[in-house]
Design a protein around this motif. Structure first.
Motif, mmCIF file in Angstrom:
data_model
loop_
_atom_site.group_PDB
_atom_site.id
_atom_site.type_symbol
_atom_site.label_atom_id
_atom_site.label_comp_id
_atom_site.label_asym_id
_atom_site.label_seq_id
_atom_site.Cartn_x
_atom_site.Cartn_y
_atom_site.Cartn_z
ATOM 1 N N UNK A 22 -1.122 53.114 -53.914
ATOM 2 C CA UNK A 22 -0.443 54.013 -52.978
ATOM 3 C C UNK A 22 -1.216 54.061 -51.656
ATOM 4 N N UNK A 23 -2.527 54.095 -51.750
ATOM 5 C CA UNK A 23 -3.358 54.143 -50.548
ATOM 6 C C UNK A 23 -3.182 52.849 -49.732
ATOM 7 N N UNK A 24 -3.186 51.730 -50.426
ATOM 8 C CA UNK A 24 -2.993 50.443 -49.732
ATOM 9 C C UNK A 24 -1.648 50.432 -49.003
ATOM 10 N N UNK A 25 -0.609 50.950 -49.662
ATOM 11 C CA UNK A 25 0.718 50.982 -49.038
ATOM 12 C C UNK A 25 0.722 51.902 -47.815
ATOM 13 N N UNK A 26 0.046 53.040 -47.934
ATOM 14 C CA UNK A 26 -0.022 53.958 -46.781
ATOM 15 C C UNK A 26 -0.756 53.318 -45.606
ATOM 16 N N UNK A 27 -1.674 52.396 -45.920
ATOM 17 C CA UNK A 27 -2.412 51.689 -44.859
ATOM 18 C C UNK A 27 -1.597 50.523 -44.278
ATOM 19 N N UNK A 28 -0.395 50.325 -44.797
ATOM 20 C CA UNK A 28 0.450 49.258 -44.239
ATOM 21 C C UNK A 28 0.338 47.932 -44.964
ATOM 22 N N UNK A 29 -0.374 47.940 -46.108
ATOM 23 C CA UNK A 29 -0.507 46.698 -46.869
ATOM 24 C C UNK A 29 0.780 46.432 -47.672
ATOM 25 N N UNK A 30 1.011 45.187 -48.083
ATOM 26 C CA UNK A 30 2.110 44.917 -49.008
ATOM 27 C C UNK A 30 1.521 44.505 -50.355
ATOM 28 N N UNK A 31 2.148 44.960 -51.438
ATOM 29 C CA UNK A 31 1.600 44.713 -52.776
ATOM 30 C C UNK A 31 2.724 44.345 -53.756
ATOM 31 N N UNK A 32 2.345 43.793 -54.891
ATOM 32 C CA UNK A 32 3.311 43.506 -55.947
ATOM 33 C C UNK A 32 3.595 44.774 -56.739
ATOM 34 N N UNK A 33 4.891 45.053 -56.972
ATOM 35 C CA UNK A 33 5.294 46.294 -57.670
ATOM 36 C C UNK A 33 6.265 45.965 -58.798
ATOM 37 N N UNK A 34 6.019 46.509 -59.987
ATOM 38 C CA UNK A 34 6.987 46.258 -61.067
ATOM 39 C C UNK A 34 8.247 47.102 -60.874
ATOM 40 N N UNK A 35 9.394 46.578 -61.261
ATOM 41 C CA UNK A 35 10.594 47.408 -61.421
ATOM 42 C C UNK A 35 11.238 46.953 -62.733
#
Ligand code: TXA
Ligand code: MG
Length: 368
Positions: A22-35
């Protein structure tokens, strides 16, 4: 000597892992996310540089818009959904007629959280890059608890296409994300194998409240029709200018040529097989159902040389077949097979079979 390429870290979905992502996303990073459908490549929808990064990591053309993933603590979703989407600035609800609002509420109440994406009038907070400049926006609330926890912890909606390189096979396990994008990402959140296995169904809701199916997917069209909200317009058979700009004909494609048969393998005569298989010396066969050992034996009597075989669902269940489709395609693509062949599913126009056949057709389509 070339330096070893950096590999993304697989992050466990515990407290620490979720906070870190969540912190990485708030910093503008993109990450792999399960759905529950396929793994996504997620970024903060309100951060334009994160959106730009999604397109570049995926090598995706910017004319192909992204789906926005939302989540909030589960309350009776109906009335709440439109209000929340509006408050987030995602949807311009004033553009929807009373009938369209009722339809939207009924769809959300029945299918959210879950594999249904709705294309709605775009709200003021959505950047152009997310919608490719369209005046609509695609939104869904995923059912995967890890995806929902991540969105809620990040505190903002997440734009996420499937986490594969553009046009390639969608990832349904965390290792597939590494396989596709491992050298371009820092973090991939592990949510286990995806339970649905094909992407969400995309429905466009017009301002008057009519519905059009833009992409068959995890929610069968019949289940939507069963709500009695009016007809669901089906997509045109094939088009080089599809309604969902990403629905290009060639998609979900293995690197090897895939031929989709018009009948089950067992109904192919020896002559038909010879004609079809052409110059293939090590065919890879993708069966819809059957026991691998039995098929292996049968086909080693039919085929002179080496071959590879994968089965989507030994029992012939279409849910299981959908769940394993992309993994099995990937497996055959990585095998030593030189050409791939798939049989159609028994009910190609019905339920999940429709989504499955859509993926197989696109994977097998070759421009001539
Ligand atoms: O199940 C899914 O939907 C997965 C997971 C990660 O949620 N996501 C996914 O995203 O399949 P992607 O980017 O691979 O496919 C999104 C599709 C594209 O075909 C795109 O053209 C269409 O959604 N789309 C997005 N916004 C649209 C819009 N405003 N109007 C029409 N189509 C839209
Ligand atoms: Mg995709």
């Amino acid at each position: 000597m070339t330096p070893e390429r950096q590999q993304a870290l697989i992050v466990k979905a515990d407290e620490d892992g979720l906070n870190r992502c969540a912190e990485a996303l708030r910093q503008g990073e993109v990450i792999g996310m399960p759905t529950e459908t396929v793994y996504g490549l997620a970024g903060d929808v309100f951060n334009e540089s994160a959106l730009a990064r999604i397109f570049s990591v995926k090598e995706r053309p910017t004319f192909d818009p992204l789906i926005v993933h939302v989540s909030w603590p589960f309350t009776p979703l109906a009335r709440d959904a439109l209000e929340r989407l509006e408050r987030l600035g995602l949807v311009a609800s004033e553009k929807l007629s009373p009938q369209a609002r009722d339809t939207l509420e009924a769809l959300c109440a029945r299918f959210w959280p879950g594999p249904l994406t709705l294309v709605l009038p775009r709200g003021p907070a959505v950047p152009d890059l997310c919608t490719s400049g369209l005046d609509t926006v695609a939104v869904r609330m995923p059912a995967h608890p890890v995806a929902r926890a991540l969105i809620e912890r990040t505190g903002r909606p997440l734009a996420a296409p499937s986490a594969n390189r553009f046009g390639r096979i969608s990832p349904t396990q965390v290792v597939h994300v590494l396989d596709e994008l491992g050298d371009r990402l820092r973090l991939v959140l592990d949510g286990g194998p995806c339970s649905v296995g094909v992407e969400s169904t995309i429905v466009r809701l017009s301002t008057e409240g009519t519905m059009a199916l833009l992409r068959p997917g995890g929610v069968p069209a019949e289940a939507i029709e069963a709500l009695g909200l009016g007809p669901l317009e089906r997509p045109r058979a094939s088009s080089s200018r599809p309604d969902a700009p990403g629905m290009l004909l060639e998609h979900y494609a293995p690197s090897k040529t895939l031929t989709l048969l018009d009948r089950p393998f067992r109904e192919l005569s020896a002559e038909a097989w010879t004609r079809l298989s052409g110059s293939a010396t090590r065919p890879g066969l993708l069966f819809f159902s059957g026991k691998a050992e039995v098929l292996q034996k049968e086909w080693s009597e039919r085929l002179p040389g080496d071959f590879f075989l994968a089965v989507l669902s030994p029992q012939g269940s279409v849910e299981e077949a959908a769940r394993s489709l992309f993994a099995k395609m990937r497996e055959l693509d990585h095998s030593l097979a030189d050409r791939l062949f798939a049989e159609p599913c028994p009910e190609p126009n019905q339920g999940l079979g429709y989504a499955l056949m859509d993926r197989l057709r696109r994977a097998s389509y070759k421009m001539t």
